[in-house]
Motif scaffolding. Structure first.
Motif, PDB file in Angstrom:
ATOM      1  N   ASN A  77       0.702  -1.244  -0.042  1.00 49.15           N
ATOM      2  CA  ASN A  77      -0.125   0.058   0.048  1.00 49.15           C
ATOM      3  C   ASN A  77       0.842   1.402   0.052  1.00 49.15           C
ATOM      4  O   ASN A  77       0.516   2.175  -0.777  1.00 49.15           O
ATOM      5  CB  ASN A  77      -0.837   0.088   1.247  1.00 49.15           C
ATOM      6  N   ASN A  82      -0.295   7.749  -0.732  1.00 41.95           N
ATOM      7  CA  ASN A  82      -0.338   6.862   0.769  1.00 41.95           C
ATOM      8  C   ASN A  82       0.559   7.684   1.545  1.00 41.95           C
ATOM      9  O   ASN A  82       0.753   7.271   2.465  1.00 41.95           O
ATOM     10  CB  ASN A  82      -0.288   5.645   0.364  1.00 41.95           C
ATOM     11  N   THR A 122      -7.723  -0.928   2.283  1.00 45.44           N
ATOM     12  CA  THR A 122      -7.771   0.527   2.573  1.00 45.44           C
ATOM     13  C   THR A 122      -8.466   1.142   3.252  1.00 45.44           C
ATOM     14  O   THR A 122      -9.718   0.721   3.001  1.00 45.44           O
ATOM     15  CB  THR A 122      -7.467   1.292   1.315  1.00 45.44           C
ATOM     16  N   GLN A 168      -7.210   8.470   5.209  1.00 46.21           N
ATOM     17  CA  GLN A 168      -6.828   7.196   5.220  1.00 46.21           C
ATOM     18  C   GLN A 168      -5.862   6.893   6.453  1.00 46.21           C
ATOM     19  O   GLN A 168      -5.004   7.708   6.850  1.00 46.21           O
ATOM     20  CB  GLN A 168      -5.895   7.037   3.922  1.00 46.21           C
TER      21      GLN A 168
END
Length: 251
Positions: free
Chosen positions: A39, A45, A218, A225
């Motif tokens: 990820n 991210n 996610t 996030q």
């Protein structure tokens, strides 16, 4: 992810309970670590904040009126997870984190589930279709749990290491789960393959792409996030995730 080993199914002289315990406290670290690296290599991210930092993703992207909800609460804290039902890391997260969070924070958070089947997992979309078909009969939660609680039976190949490609076997098991929860099986079959269900899954994937999702699982907490950062152990994962929920709850 498609070649991640799952020691739950490997042959051993140990009892099933001992094997499961080892999986939770040791193997989960490896699987979680792999998905964290995956990820972090994806789009958008990076962050310095413990819940994702930067700008929050708009609520209308993360949740639609017809999105499936595991638990509901006054709109103080909303968790949105984009997942792939055949993803080994998603199953591990479910086993060591989200299944218990769902119970422990019932009535405190709203937990939304969105579909994000990956092409590397051939049974991910049929599983999503089963979940959405069950939702049309008011049994999403039951099918969501059945898919993950029985993950080894339908999602893994006979070697217990690779993901399965046997769609006929998986659909047969999905039928069993549907019957066990009292669904109308004919309607279940019709809905699984319906334009409505497929459009719902496609819409989830489109929203995930808009939100910057590049791998599964996610998770977003109140639009930001969840930053997996340098998390390497199950304990660190639980502490970080629950810490974010608790922080949001007292705002």
């Amino acid at each position: 992810m498609s070649k991640n080993k799952n020691p739950v199914t490997q042959k051993s002289g140990l009892s099933t309970n001992i094997i499961l315990t080892i999986v939770v406290v040791v193997v989960a670290v490896v699987v979680i670590g792999g998905v964290l690296l995956f990820n972090r290599g994806g789009a958008d991210n990076t962050s310095s904040g413990s819940s994702g930092g930067g700008n929050a993703v708009a609520a209308e992207i993360l949740r639609k009126p017809d999105s499936n909800v595991l638990t509901s609460a006054p709109d103080r804290v909303t968790v949105v997870e984009f997942l792939d039902y055949q993803c080994p890391a998603c199953h591990t997260y479910y086993s060591v984190l989200t299944k218990q969070v769902e119970k422990d924070y019932a009535g405190k958070i709203t937990f939304v589930v969105r579909n994000f089947p990956l092409s590397m997992h051939p049974l991910a979309r049929p599983a999503a279709q089963a979940a959405e078909a069950a939702a049309l009969q008011g049994k999403f939660n039951e099918m969501y749990h059945a898919l993950y609680d029985n993950y080894d039976a339908w999602a893994l190949a006979a070697d217990g290491q690779n993901v399965s490609t046997d769609e006929a076997k998986a659909r047969g098991l999905f039928d069993q789960y549907a019957q066990q929860m009292g669904l109308d099986l004919d309607k279940f079959h019709q809905d699984m393959n319906s334009p409505q269900v497929n459009a719902k899954i496609d819409a989830d994937v489109a929203d995930g792409n808009k939100a910057g999702v590049s791998g599964t699982p996610t998770i977003f907490i109140n639009g930001k996030q969840f930053d997996q950062g340098n998390i390497e152990t199950v304990e660190q994962l639980n502490n970080a995730f629950r810490g974010e929920l608790d922080k949001e709850l007292v705002k």
